[in-house]
Write an enzyme that holds these catalytic residues in place. Structure first.
Site, short mmCIF file in Angstrom:
data_model
loop_
_atom_site.label_atom_id
_atom_site.label_comp_id
_atom_site.label_asym_id
_atom_site.label_seq_id
_atom_site.Cartn_x
_atom_site.Cartn_y
_atom_site.Cartn_z
N GLY A 181 38.81 32.37 57.46
CA GLY A 181 39.50 33.58 56.90
C GLY A 181 39.16 33.60 55.46
CB ALA A 182 41.65 34.87 52.75
N GLY A 204 33.72 39.74 60.02
CA GLY A 204 33.00 38.79 60.79
C GLY A 204 31.64 39.39 61.22
CG ASP A 205 31.55 42.45 63.76
OD1 ASP A 205 31.42 41.32 64.57
OD2 ASP A 205 31.94 43.41 64.17
CB SER A 231 35.28 32.26 60.02
OG SER A 231 36.12 33.16 59.28
N GLY A 239 37.55 31.36 53.18
CA GLY A 239 35.92 31.16 53.05
C GLY A 239 35.34 30.65 54.42
#
Length: 329
Positions: A223-224, A252-253, A221, A226
């Site tokens: 974050g923003a 994230g979940d 991941s 992608g």
């Protein structure tokens, strides 16, 4: 039952929202929500919204279990939690308008050997009923970091697929048991690697090391910006639509739920990645986890940009515009 999620350290999450937090001052909260949570529980809620039949297990305190019991009954989640004397922990999450989230995690249960044996007996009973398991979240007091590896090995020995989402030492130890998929963010990946990991080439180097250790799917991941999915046969990148950030809690979940949904149904990686990214993007635009109507995902699915990165070379340096927002995806 389609999928079982394992939450070893659930929590009552008090999520608050305010403009900006001022330390040492009285802060006026504009919105607050107290709910039963924990990474595996959040994953289960989103999977249920996606139409799956989900079971849950882990350890749960008897003293304040009613919120959890009510949630499981309301959402028709199959409760197989092992009860432990004491209170499940309370976590306070302070979300600011900037997207920054501050966590105040209170101490919770202490688990003893009898409860460990009871959980493993419960997993033995659940194993014939599901092929996919999601092991997510932190560990309570009394449980060694290597316990995640023990559970992964136990499930693999029964022919089960395990998606593993943890952090810190528990992530490092669990990786040794070679789960089916791991989903670290950049901070977690850097902790595992023992060095800063930022560029796409650095991520690829780490992913190849994890795959060489027997983990077929590595989803990183950003974050923003992608995420990148290093699969057995191809590498994919997904860029989410820009969303108004209300809270990154549960994003994230939600991503893990989307991954579990697609993989367990045998979807193509591209299709799975598109759904998981859309579900995660929706999560940052709200305080609650999940959605009431699956149709809300339709426009987001169309806006997710997915591309193959098959030509990525080990020495290639391709910095991404990193936005370090914790587990925003």
């Amino acid at each position: 039952m389609d999928i079982v999620t394992i939450t070893l350290n659930p929590a009552l999450d008090l999520t608050t929202r305010l403009g900006a937090m001022s330390l040492g001052e009285v802060n006026l909260v504009s919105e607050a929500n107290l709910r039963a949570a924990g990474k595996g529980i959040n994953v289960a809620m989103v999977l249920k919204d996606l139409g799956r039949d989900v079971g849950l297990t882990g350890w749960l305190g008897t003293d304040n279990q009613q919120s959890f019991v009510s949630l499981f009954e309301a959402r028709a989640l199959d409760d197989h939690f092992v009860r432990v004397a004491g209170s499940t922990r309370i976590n306070v999450k302070i979300s600011e308008q900037s997207g920054r989230v501050t966590d105040l995690n209170l101490p919770g249960l202490t688990v003893h050997q009898a409860e460990v044996a009871a959980l493993e007996a419960e997993i033995e009973k659940l194993a014939p009923r599901a092929d996919w398991f999601v092991l997510a979240g932190s560990l309570p007091k009394g449980v060694e970091p290597g316990y995640c590896a023990r559970l992964i090995s136990l499930l693999k020995a029964k022919g089960k697929q395990v998606i593993f989402d943890c952090s810190g030492v528990a992530l490092t130890e669990g990786i040794k048991a070679a789960p089916t998929l791991v989903k670290p963010n950049l901070e977690e990946l850097s902790q595992w690697a023992g060095r800063s990991v930022e560029t796409l080439a650095e991520q690829a180097e780490c992913a190849r090391a994890l795959q060489a250790a027997g983990i077929p799917h590595v989803v990183i991941s950003n974050g923003a910006d992608g995420l990148v999915w290093f699969g057995p046969d191809a590498t994919w990148q997904a860029i989410p639509p820009r969303m108004p950030v209300v809270s990154t809690v549960g994003a994230g979940d939600s991503l893990v739920a989307g991954l579990a949904h697609g993989l367990s149904l045998g979807w193509a990686l591209e299709q799975t990645l598109r759904l998981a990214t859309a579900v995660s993007a929706l999560a940052v635009s709200q305080v609650a986890v999940g959605f009431d109507d699956i149709k809300v995902l339709t426009p987001l699915l169309e806006q997710v940009r997915v591309q193959r990165l098959d030509d990525l070379a080990p020495a290639q340096s391709n910095p991404l515009s990193m936005t370090h927002s914790g587990d925003a995806q």
